[in-house]
Design a protein around this motif. Sequence first.
Motif, PDB file in Angstrom:
ATOM      1  N   ASN A   1      35.558  30.659  45.494  1.00 38.18           N
ATOM      2  CA  ASN A   1      36.723  31.322  46.068  1.00 38.18           C
ATOM      3  C   ASN A   1      36.239  32.518  46.886  1.00 38.18           C
ATOM      4  O   ASN A   1      35.479  33.345  46.403  1.00 38.18           O
ATOM      5  CB  ASN A   1      37.652  31.811  44.945  1.00 38.18           C
ATOM      6  CG  ASN A   1      38.939  32.410  45.512  1.00 38.18           C
ATOM      7  OD1 ASN A   1      39.805  31.691  45.967  1.00 38.18           O
ATOM      8  ND2 ASN A   1      39.031  33.732  45.504  1.00 38.18           N
TER       9      ASN A   1
ATOM     10  N   LYS B   1      41.803  37.624  45.755  1.00 35.95           N
ATOM     11  CA  LYS B   1      42.494  37.312  44.498  1.00 35.95           C
ATOM     12  C   LYS B   1      43.908  37.898  44.481  1.00 35.95           C
ATOM     13  O   LYS B   1      44.234  38.782  43.688  1.00 35.95           O
ATOM     14  CB  LYS B   1      41.672  37.828  43.303  1.00 35.95           C
ATOM     15  CG  LYS B   1      40.321  37.146  43.206  1.00 35.95           C
ATOM     16  CD  LYS B   1      39.472  37.716  42.106  1.00 35.95           C
ATOM     17  CE  LYS B   1      38.880  39.042  42.498  1.00 35.95           C
ATOM     18  NZ  LYS B   1      37.859  39.547  41.572  1.00 35.95           N
ATOM     19  N   PRO B   2      44.795  37.379  45.363  1.00 38.10           N
ATOM     20  CA  PRO B   2      46.128  37.989  45.528  1.00 38.10           C
ATOM     21  C   PRO B   2      46.995  37.913  44.272  1.00 38.10           C
ATOM     22  O   PRO B   2      47.944  38.673  44.138  1.00 38.10           O
ATOM     23  CB  PRO B   2      46.746  37.195  46.681  1.00 38.10           C
ATOM     24  CG  PRO B   2      45.974  35.926  46.745  1.00 38.10           C
ATOM     25  CD  PRO B   2      44.600  36.237  46.258  1.00 38.10           C
ATOM     26  N   THR B   3      46.673  36.997  43.344  1.00 40.57           N
ATOM     27  CA  THR B   3      47.468  36.926  42.118  1.00 40.57           C
ATOM     28  C   THR B   3      47.285  38.210  41.297  1.00 40.57           C
ATOM     29  O   THR B   3      48.160  38.621  40.561  1.00 40.57           O
ATOM     30  CB  THR B   3      47.068  35.669  41.299  1.00 40.57           C
ATOM     31  OG1 THR B   3      47.240  34.529  42.140  1.00 40.57           O
ATOM     32  CG2 THR B   3      47.938  35.505  40.054  1.00 40.57           C
TER      33      THR B   3
ATOM     34  N   HIS C   1      45.749  41.226  42.792  1.00 45.08           N
ATOM     35  CA  HIS C   1      45.608  42.449  43.592  1.00 45.08           C
ATOM     36  C   HIS C   1      46.684  42.532  44.659  1.00 45.08           C
ATOM     37  O   HIS C   1      46.948  41.566  45.347  1.00 45.08           O
ATOM     38  CB  HIS C   1      44.239  42.461  44.305  1.00 45.08           C
ATOM     39  CG  HIS C   1      43.093  42.593  43.365  1.00 45.08           C
ATOM     40  ND1 HIS C   1      42.740  43.773  42.782  1.00 45.08           N
ATOM     41  CD2 HIS C   1      42.212  41.671  42.898  1.00 45.08           C
ATOM     42  CE1 HIS C   1      41.691  43.579  41.990  1.00 45.08           C
ATOM     43  NE2 HIS C   1      41.359  42.317  42.039  1.00 45.08           N
ATOM     44  N   GLU C   2      47.239  43.702  44.818  1.00 43.77           N
ATOM     45  CA  GLU C   2      48.231  43.920  45.885  1.00 43.77           C
ATOM     46  C   GLU C   2      47.519  44.371  47.158  1.00 43.77           C
ATOM     47  O   GLU C   2      47.995  44.175  48.256  1.00 43.77           O
ATOM     48  CB  GLU C   2      49.217  45.021  45.468  1.00 43.77           C
ATOM     49  CG  GLU C   2      50.130  44.618  44.304  1.00 43.77           C
ATOM     50  CD  GLU C   2      50.966  43.377  44.610  1.00 43.77           C
ATOM     51  OE1 GLU C   2      51.434  43.230  45.759  1.00 43.77           O
ATOM     52  OE2 GLU C   2      51.126  42.544  43.695  1.00 43.77           O
TER      53      GLU C   2
ATOM     54  N   GLU D   1      45.561  44.612  50.255  1.00 42.12           N
ATOM     55  CA  GLU D   1      45.034  43.659  51.250  1.00 42.12           C
ATOM     56  C   GLU D   1      43.744  44.164  51.896  1.00 42.12           C
ATOM     57  O   GLU D   1      43.047  43.424  52.559  1.00 42.12           O
ATOM     58  CB  GLU D   1      46.066  43.457  52.376  1.00 42.12           C
ATOM     59  CG  GLU D   1      47.352  42.797  51.936  1.00 42.12           C
ATOM     60  CD  GLU D   1      47.163  41.325  51.581  1.00 42.12           C
ATOM     61  OE1 GLU D   1      46.513  40.620  52.362  1.00 42.12           O
ATOM     62  OE2 GLU D   1      47.642  40.900  50.520  1.00 42.12           O
TER      63      GLU D   1
ATOM     64  N   GLU E   1      43.566  30.576  50.197  1.00 42.37           N
ATOM     65  CA  GLU E   1      43.817  31.342  48.975  1.00 42.37           C
ATOM     66  C   GLU E   1      45.327  31.546  48.849  1.00 42.37           C
ATOM     67  O   GLU E   1      46.007  31.780  49.836  1.00 42.37           O
ATOM     68  CB  GLU E   1      43.113  32.705  49.089  1.00 42.37           C
ATOM     69  CG  GLU E   1      43.097  33.435  47.779  1.00 42.37           C
ATOM     70  CD  GLU E   1      42.283  34.727  47.817  1.00 42.37           C
ATOM     71  OE1 GLU E   1      41.554  34.963  46.852  1.00 42.37           O
ATOM     72  OE2 GLU E   1      42.385  35.492  48.784  1.00 42.37           O
ATOM     73  N   MET E   2      45.847  31.413  47.626  1.00 43.14           N
ATOM     74  CA  MET E   2      47.307  31.532  47.456  1.00 43.14           C
ATOM     75  C   MET E   2      47.610  32.554  46.369  1.00 43.14           C
ATOM     76  O   MET E   2      46.783  32.808  45.498  1.00 43.14           O
ATOM     77  CB  MET E   2      47.893  30.185  47.037  1.00 43.14           C
ATOM     78  CG  MET E   2      47.663  29.076  48.044  1.00 43.14           C
ATOM     79  SD  MET E   2      48.542  27.572  47.587  1.00 43.14           S
ATOM     80  CE  MET E   2      47.349  26.704  46.618  1.00 43.14           C
ATOM     81  N   LYS E   3      48.817  33.056  46.440  1.00 41.05           N
ATOM     82  CA  LYS E   3      49.252  33.974  45.388  1.00 41.05           C
ATOM     83  C   LYS E   3      50.139  33.164  44.437  1.00 41.05           C
ATOM     84  O   LYS E   3      51.078  32.498  44.880  1.00 41.05           O
ATOM     85  CB  LYS E   3      50.051  35.130  45.997  1.00 41.05           C
ATOM     86  CG  LYS E   3      50.486  36.140  44.968  1.00 41.05           C
ATOM     87  CD  LYS E   3      50.934  37.442  45.603  1.00 41.05           C
ATOM     88  CE  LYS E   3      51.280  38.418  44.467  1.00 41.05           C
ATOM     89  NZ  LYS E   3      51.153  39.811  44.858  1.00 41.05           N
TER      90      LYS E   3
ATOM     91  N   SER F   1      52.695  32.807  41.016  1.00 43.41           N
ATOM     92  CA  SER F   1      53.641  33.693  40.324  1.00 43.41           C
ATOM     93  C   SER F   1      53.251  33.881  38.861  1.00 43.41           C
ATOM     94  O   SER F   1      53.706  34.801  38.206  1.00 43.41           O
ATOM     95  CB  SER F   1      55.046  33.128  40.434  1.00 43.41           C
ATOM     96  OG  SER F   1      55.007  31.741  40.118  1.00 43.41           O
TER      97      SER F   1
ATOM     98  N   LEU G   1      48.070  29.423  38.250  1.00 42.93           N
ATOM     99  CA  LEU G   1      46.730  29.592  38.834  1.00 42.93           C
ATOM    100  C   LEU G   1      45.733  28.685  38.102  1.00 42.93           C
ATOM    101  O   LEU G   1      44.947  27.962  38.732  1.00 42.93           O
ATOM    102  CB  LEU G   1      46.293  31.059  38.735  1.00 42.93           C
ATOM    103  CG  LEU G   1      44.822  31.361  39.085  1.00 42.93           C
ATOM    104  CD1 LEU G   1      44.549  31.105  40.563  1.00 42.93           C
ATOM    105  CD2 LEU G   1      44.451  32.798  38.740  1.00 42.93           C
TER     106      LEU G   1
END
Length: 314
Positions: free
Chosen positions: A245, A249-251, A253-254, A256, A289-291, A293, A298
Amino acid sequence: MHMDIRRIQYPFTELHSVPPDGQVIAIGDFDGVHLGHREVISRAIERARSLGVPAAIMTFDPHPREVLGKAQYSRILTPIDEKMRLFAELGVDQVYIVHFTPELARVSPEDYYKNMLYPLKPRVIVVGFDFTFGHRGQGTAETLAKLAKAGESIEVIAPHNMDGEKISSTLIREQLHLGRLERVKSLLGRHYRIQGKVVKGEGRGRKIGYPTANLEPLDRYVIPRQGVYAVRVYLDGETLKGVMNIGIKPTFHEDEEQPPTLEVHILDRNEDLYGRTLEIEFAAYLRPEMKFSSVEMLIEQIAKDAQRAKQILA
């Protein structure tokens, strides 16, 4: 066949070490050692064999673009050590690594030829069609032909096109940024690889059942597009399968703004690789990469990624 590597600087004065019958020299930066570069190098080897003299390469370190402050290009496809390994595989006899400095960048094409090339007794100089040298790149293959002394010849290799586009390091960079690995492989003639050292990560992968090694690249490599990849991992002579990856790690971390992290999960292995050096070969781009919920979603997606990677790498 042993390949000799010498680091030299301007002006070249170690005349005693030059092969008595001269040599054939291919000149270039050769970042990526892609198919276009390989044509220049193979032509030099072919000419050297027919003349019975060594086949040499003159290349530069650090990369001229880094020294000239073009920061956006300072990322490289092949660090100097990997470049040497690829040259040796191609059958080159001798490499001259010229120490590139701001002073060298100001040397006129005439002086560069007189003090750097001529002393190396070139029988043939082979360059790519877009070759430039000397102050502000004023010297071209035509300049070389004018400066060449009796008994020397200059060969210019035409651009190597693929699907109507000329192969270049810039094109390869663009394709890596788009995650188009098949295209990258066809331009390089091999899969793209990077080397890195395993450093302390956040330890989150282990908690969710997918331990990952957090990789710090050993050089300023071009980093491919953010997302998830099927990769081969080379570790101490072993070839392992993995999922990598690249991202933020958007799941979890906010923010950017932080630089992307490179994390690799080795399939069917669970050992601590902290402090070890890995070589990663990018085989396929799986998804962006996806976020998610939830952490459960994940985990479910990682299991799917691992399954796909196994099929691709089988």
